[in-house]
Design an enzyme around this catalytic site. Structure first.
Site, PDB file in Angstrom:
ATOM      1  N   LYS A  87      48.956  39.192 -76.907  1.00 30.85           N
ATOM      2  CA  LYS A  87      48.661  40.154 -75.850  1.00 30.85           C
ATOM      3  C   LYS A  87      49.808  41.138 -75.624  1.00 30.85           C
ATOM      4  O   LYS A  87      49.764  41.933 -74.694  1.00 30.85           O
ATOM      5  CB  LYS A  87      48.356  39.415 -74.540  1.00 30.85           C
ATOM      6  N   PRO A 106      43.299  42.267 -70.443  1.00 24.60           N
ATOM      7  CA  PRO A 106      44.147  41.196 -70.855  1.00 24.60           C
ATOM      8  C   PRO A 106      44.057  40.520 -72.188  1.00 24.60           C
ATOM      9  O   PRO A 106      45.072  40.311 -72.755  1.00 24.60           O
ATOM     10  CB  PRO A 106      44.015  40.174 -69.772  1.00 24.60           C
ATOM     11  N   GLU A 107      42.994  40.035 -72.669  1.00 22.63           N
ATOM     12  CA  GLU A 107      43.113  39.144 -73.830  1.00 22.63           C
ATOM     13  C   GLU A 107      43.180  39.932 -75.141  1.00 22.63           C
ATOM     14  O   GLU A 107      43.059  41.146 -75.140  1.00 22.63           O
ATOM     15  CB  GLU A 107      42.000  38.104 -73.800  1.00 22.63           C
ATOM     16  N   ARG A 158      42.507  28.756 -61.398  1.00 20.38           N
ATOM     17  CA  ARG A 158      41.441  29.652 -61.844  1.00 20.38           C
ATOM     18  C   ARG A 158      40.183  28.836 -61.968  1.00 20.38           C
ATOM     19  O   ARG A 158      40.012  27.859 -61.263  1.00 20.38           O
ATOM     20  CB  ARG A 158      41.783  30.250 -63.203  1.00 20.38           C
TER      21      ARG A 158
END
Length: 303
Positions: free
Chosen positions: A61, A2-3, A291
DNA sequence: ATTCGCACCTGAGTGC
DNA sequence: TGCACTCAGGTGCGAA
């Protein structure tokens, strides 16, 4: 994967393999992986077949591959997406959603496997629009050819802010936007319209490095503190990139299926209950945006 | 116009 | 072994 560092690892891996290659095959195993594809007049397959790929570009991203049709194949990895390069005939990858077959003038045939467990990622063919500032749309490594796609970006990426390792990123614009944000600093860092490329791991790491509590109101940061935070963000993204990104498991891998090593360097993320490397206080994890937020309660106080 | 919560998904891990 | 539950690196939409 992801990042920003992980996505850049994928972009850099794709670039030599896909540039100048022609799409000779498209196989869709799960239509849900086309969630960002807006079927204009033609289908995803029709818009890709026979097209030549010109480059591999990234902003934040988001990844895209400009095509000789004037459009681009947009790739977003979501939470669990992978792009794996395989030799045709290789055993099928688990959770394979889309496969492209490419024919490269010197490397020959290649499979590009889009694998995604949670299906938050996607592939899409999108139109390219001019950047509002006339500057490059994203980062594509080396090669200054002033081609038409360079000052353009996919319409679905147009609202995404530049990322902090983009040469055209404006620190003063970022600081000005931050000063007007009526929210906590971590929310602001995660807002891809403010600054792109940062996710839950690197937000926690940058805030730890800059000794800022994640709920500190963004607008309350002094210009000096905000500048220091931006420097911390850049330093961490660059270090993570140099180590090939962060991998806790086999989920976050480069185009050859290999993991990065930055997980060993994490100071806050996932370290709840372990001592802070600066003061020894135990790192805390708090619920945040469905989260977790990880921080040192002593070094990172709310002010 | 902003800001925020939640839906969108599957699979791995844990504890009973 | 099975089941219920928690957790996971992101984004975009609608409601406030």
């Amino acid at each position: 994967m992801p990042e920003l560092p992980e996505v850049e690892v994928v972009r850099a891996g794709l670039q030599p393999a896909v540039t100048d290659a022609v799409v000779t095959g498209v196989e869709i195993f799960d239509e849900r992986s086309l969630r960002r594809h807006v079927p204009a007049a033609e289908s995803f397959t029709a818009q890709l077949s026979g097209r030549r790929i010109l480059a591999a570009v990234r902003r934040g991203k988001f990844l895209w591959l400009p095509l000789d049709s004037g459009r681009a194949l947009v790739i977003h990895l979501g939470m669990s997406g992978q792009v794996l390069l395989r030799t045709p005939g290789a055993a099928a990858d688990r959770m394979l959603r889309i496969r492209l077959t490419l024919d490269h003038p010197t490397h020959g045939e290649l499979w590009v496997n889009f694998v995604d467990q949670r299906i938050f990622g996607s592939m899409a063919v999108d139109s390219l629009v001019a950047t509002t500032d006339g500057l490059p749309g994203g980062y594509w490594g080396t090669g200054e050819t002033d081609a038409a796609w360079q000052r353009r970006l996919p319409s679905q990426v147009a609202h995404i802010a530049r990322d902090p390792i983009d040469a055209s990123f404006s620190s003063s614009t970022f600081l000005a936007v931050l000063a007007r944000k009526n929210t906590g600093i971590k929310r602001a860092l995660l807002d891809q319209n403010v600054i792109s490329g940062i996710g839950n791991i690197y937000a926690d790491e940058a805030l730890f490095a800059a000794r800022i509590h994640y709920e500190q109101p963004a607008a309350s940061l002094s210009r000096a503190k905000a500048t220091a935070l931006l420097a911390a963000v850049r330093a961490i993204l660059h270090r993570a990139l140099a180590e090939g990104g962060t991998s806790f498991d086999a989920q976050y891998v480069n185009v050859n299926g290999q993991s990065g090593y930055f997980a060993h360097s994490l100071e806050a993320y996932g370290r709840q209950g372990a001592p802070c490397s600066r003061c020894g206080t135990l790192i805390v994890r708090e619920q945040f945006m469905n989260r977790g937020s990880h921080f040192c309660p002593r070094c990172q106080r709310l002010r």
